[in-house]
Scaffold this motif. Structure first.
Motif, PDB file in Angstrom:
ATOM      1  N   UNK A  64       0.794  -1.234   0.000  1.00 38.98           N
ATOM      2  CA  UNK A  64       0.000   0.000   0.000  1.00 38.98           C
ATOM      3  C   UNK A  64       0.828   1.288   0.000  1.00 38.98           C
ATOM      4  N   UNK A  65       2.133   1.179   0.258  1.00 38.12           N
ATOM      5  CA  UNK A  65       2.945   2.419   0.284  1.00 38.12           C
ATOM      6  C   UNK A  65       3.358   2.792  -1.149  1.00 38.12           C
ATOM      7  N   UNK A  66       4.309   3.719  -1.278  1.00 40.85           N
ATOM      8  CA  UNK A  66       4.677   4.220  -2.615  1.00 40.85           C
ATOM      9  C   UNK A  66       5.352   3.137  -3.469  1.00 40.85           C
ATOM     10  N   UNK A  67       4.793   2.937  -4.655  1.00 40.32           N
ATOM     11  CA  UNK A  67       5.293   1.889  -5.559  1.00 40.32           C
ATOM     12  C   UNK A  67       5.939   2.524  -6.791  1.00 40.32           C
ATOM     13  N   UNK A  68       7.261   2.388  -6.845  1.00 38.22           N
ATOM     14  CA  UNK A  68       7.998   2.878  -8.019  1.00 38.22           C
ATOM     15  C   UNK A  68       8.234   1.680  -8.934  1.00 38.22           C
ATOM     16  N   UNK A  69       8.123   1.858 -10.234  1.00 37.20           N
ATOM     17  CA  UNK A  69       8.384   0.737 -11.149  1.00 37.20           C
ATOM     18  C   UNK A  69       9.532   1.129 -12.074  1.00 37.20           C
ATOM     19  N   UNK A  70      10.562   0.275 -12.103  1.00 38.65           N
ATOM     20  CA  UNK A  70      11.764   0.578 -12.895  1.00 38.65           C
ATOM     21  C   UNK A  70      11.704  -0.160 -14.226  1.00 38.65           C
ATOM     22  N   UNK A  71      11.692   0.618 -15.293  1.00 38.12           N
ATOM     23  CA  UNK A  71      11.494   0.032 -16.621  1.00 38.12           C
ATOM     24  C   UNK A  71      12.801  -0.329 -17.318  1.00 38.12           C
ATOM     25  N   UNK A  72      12.679  -1.267 -18.249  1.00 36.56           N
ATOM     26  CA  UNK A  72      13.823  -1.667 -19.069  1.00 36.56           C
ATOM     27  C   UNK A  72      13.881  -0.796 -20.321  1.00 36.56           C
ATOM     28  N   UNK A  73      15.096  -0.345 -20.685  1.00 36.78           N
ATOM     29  CA  UNK A  73      15.216   0.425 -21.933  1.00 36.78           C
ATOM     30  C   UNK A  73      15.277  -0.489 -23.159  1.00 36.78           C
ATOM     31  N   UNK A  74      15.283  -1.817 -22.911  1.00 38.40           N
ATOM     32  CA  UNK A  74      15.474  -2.758 -24.016  1.00 38.40           C
ATOM     33  C   UNK A  74      14.149  -3.105 -24.707  1.00 38.40           C
ATOM     34  N   UNK A  75      13.406  -2.060 -25.040  1.00 39.64           N
ATOM     35  CA  UNK A  75      12.111  -2.230 -25.709  1.00 39.64           C
ATOM     36  C   UNK A  75      12.020  -1.217 -26.853  1.00 39.64           C
ATOM     37  N   UNK A  76      11.092  -1.458 -27.769  1.00 36.88           N
ATOM     38  CA  UNK A  76      10.965  -0.553 -28.922  1.00 36.88           C
ATOM     39  C   UNK A  76      10.243   0.736 -28.534  1.00 36.88           C
ATOM     40  N   UNK A  77       9.144   0.591 -27.769  1.00 39.32           N
ATOM     41  CA  UNK A  77       8.387   1.794 -27.425  1.00 39.32           C
ATOM     42  C   UNK A  77       8.207   1.912 -25.912  1.00 39.32           C
ATOM     43  N   UNK A  78       9.067   2.701 -25.287  1.00 39.92           N
ATOM     44  CA  UNK A  78       9.068   2.828 -23.827  1.00 39.92           C
ATOM     45  C   UNK A  78       7.766   3.445 -23.317  1.00 39.92           C
ATOM     46  N   UNK A  79       7.145   4.298 -24.109  1.00 43.37           N
ATOM     47  CA  UNK A  79       5.928   4.981 -23.661  1.00 43.37           C
ATOM     48  C   UNK A  79       4.795   3.974 -23.431  1.00 43.37           C
ATOM     49  N   UNK A  80       4.698   2.956 -24.285  1.00 41.74           N
ATOM     50  CA  UNK A  80       3.657   1.923 -24.103  1.00 41.74           C
ATOM     51  C   UNK A  80       3.785   1.283 -22.722  1.00 41.74           C
ATOM     52  N   UNK A  81       5.026   0.971 -22.327  1.00 42.13           N
ATOM     53  CA  UNK A  81       5.257   0.313 -21.041  1.00 42.13           C
ATOM     54  C   UNK A  81       4.940   1.274 -19.887  1.00 42.13           C
ATOM     55  N   UNK A  82       5.353   2.523 -20.043  1.00 40.94           N
ATOM     56  CA  UNK A  82       5.121   3.516 -18.982  1.00 40.94           C
ATOM     57  C   UNK A  82       3.623   3.711 -18.756  1.00 40.94           C
ATOM     58  N   UNK A  83       2.876   3.864 -19.829  1.00 34.08           N
ATOM     59  CA  UNK A  83       1.423   4.065 -19.700  1.00 34.08           C
ATOM     60  C   UNK A  83       0.768   2.829 -19.086  1.00 34.08           C
ATOM     61  N   UNK A  84       1.254   1.650 -19.485  1.00 32.93           N
ATOM     62  CA  UNK A  84       0.658   0.403 -18.984  1.00 32.93           C
ATOM     63  C   UNK A  84       0.897   0.232 -17.480  1.00 32.93           C
ATOM     64  N   UNK A  85       2.106   0.527 -16.999  1.00 31.79           N
ATOM     65  CA  UNK A  85       2.350   0.339 -15.560  1.00 31.79           C
ATOM     66  C   UNK A  85       1.701   1.465 -14.732  1.00 31.79           C
TER      67      UNK A  85
END
Ligand SMILES: Cc1cc2nc3c(=O)[nH]c(=O)nc-3n(C[C@H](O)[C@H](O)[C@H](O)COP(=O)(O)O)c2cc1C
Length: 303
Positions: free
Chosen positions: A159-180
């Motif tokens: 329930x506390x602050x949840x940060x999600x660290x993304x991988x740069x090894x993808x074609x479209x980083x924005x898709x992943x950011x919006x999804x998480x």
């Protein structure tokens, strides 16, 4: 002195300079070099449910303007952290954030739920981007439905602050950011290391036992800046930028691109006091340019 406070979800940190996971141990290793309480936060070394031995040596290699690593999340597991490390580092007057890892969704949940019980720790960073483990890690971070599933599952358990660290090894980083973001993340950290390799022509062998590894340091900064900029203008939650930050000017560039806070990784290996120098340099930049708070330069890129 400008106001350097910044927010990551519900969590307010006193300044935007944090250390990147895996490059600063648990903080105690750096106590002799800097006053830890001056940092905005420490992202501790990646922690899994069970103990992990990591990958065989050699697992580090220098490359032009950067380094490759294949440590493979070596750590003693969450129970050891709770019993032996947490009591020692709770004394630090800075935010301690646990970098949570797993081979399965259940393992991520196990680690997150155990960390939730620790009063001093108000946030976790979900690492779905480690390129150096066979199971889990980047597998979650490079397949969008898996990134959503693990974020949602941990969101329900933590329930506390949840940060999600993304991988740069993808074609479209924005898709992943919006999804998480949609799956419940409070902030997005980027970038983790870029998958790379190095070869010794004399021996005709790879420089890492794992052949491929994660590239970090100044070599990745332009990629990191581009991703921070793309993501920051697409999501509503804060973005935490990292990748090749070596000095205050690098950090300022990340704020202008839209990062609300930054993490310093590889630079700690070269200069253990670099985080404090970066903090002082940010202050100086804000003062010299007539800004009274950090938020005035976040996303202020003039285009
Ligand atoms: C030796 C080493 C170990 C790392 N271990 C982790 C880790 O356990 N968890 C994680 O999320 N990132 C890990 N990273 C990635 C860094 O936290 C950071 O995302 C990356 O190195 C880019 O920043 P930099 O160029 O400032 O180092 C590691 C990086 C290095 C160099």
């Amino acid at each position: 002195m400008a106001n350097l406070k910044t927010n990551i979800g519900k969590l307010e940190i006193k300044n935007p300079v944090m250390t990147a996971s895996g490059t600063f141990g648990f903080g105690t290793e750096y106590e002799d070099f800097i006053d830890i309480s001056r940092l905005g936060g420490i992202l501790v070394k990646g922690i899994t449910g069970a103990e992990r031995q990591g990958n065989p040596y050699p697992r580090m290699a220098e490359t032009p303007s950067g380094m490759l690593n294949a440590v493979g999340l070596q750590n003693k597991g969450i129970d050891y952290f709770v019993e032996h490390i947490y009591p020692e580092i709770s004394k630090f007057d800075t935010e301690i954030i646990v970098n949570v890892n797993g081979g399965t969704i259940e393992e991520y949940i196990d680690v997150a739920s155990k960390v939730e019980k620790l009063n001093k720790i108000k946030a976790i960073e979900l690492n779905i981007s480690c390129p150096n483990v066979k199971q889990g890690g980047m597998v979650f971070g490079t397949h969008c439905p898996s990134a959503v599933a693990v974020t949602q599952a941990v969101r329900n358990a933590y329930s506390k602050t949840l940060m999600v660290k993304l991988s740069p090894n993808v074609t479209n980083i924005v898709d992943f950011a919006l999804a998480v973001e949609e799956a419940g993340a409070d902030s997005i950290s980027l970038i983790n290391t870029l998958l790379g390799m190095a070869i010794d022509a004399k021996t005709r062998k790879p420089l890492l036992s794992t052949i491929t590894g994660g590239l970090s340091g100044p070599a990745v900064k332009p990629v990191a800046l581009r991703m921070v900029w793309q993501v920051a203008k697409s999501v509503k939650i804060p973005v935490i930028g990292m990748g090749g930050i070596m000095n205050a000017t690098d950090a300022i560039e990340f704020f202008l691109a839209g990062a609300s806070a930054i993490q310093v990784g590889t630079a700690n290996f070269i200069n253990p006091a670099v985080t404090i120098e970066i903090l002082e340099g940010i202050n100086e930049y804000l003062d010299n340019n007539g800004f009274s708070c950090l938020s005035e330069i976040v996303g202020a890129l003039d285009i």
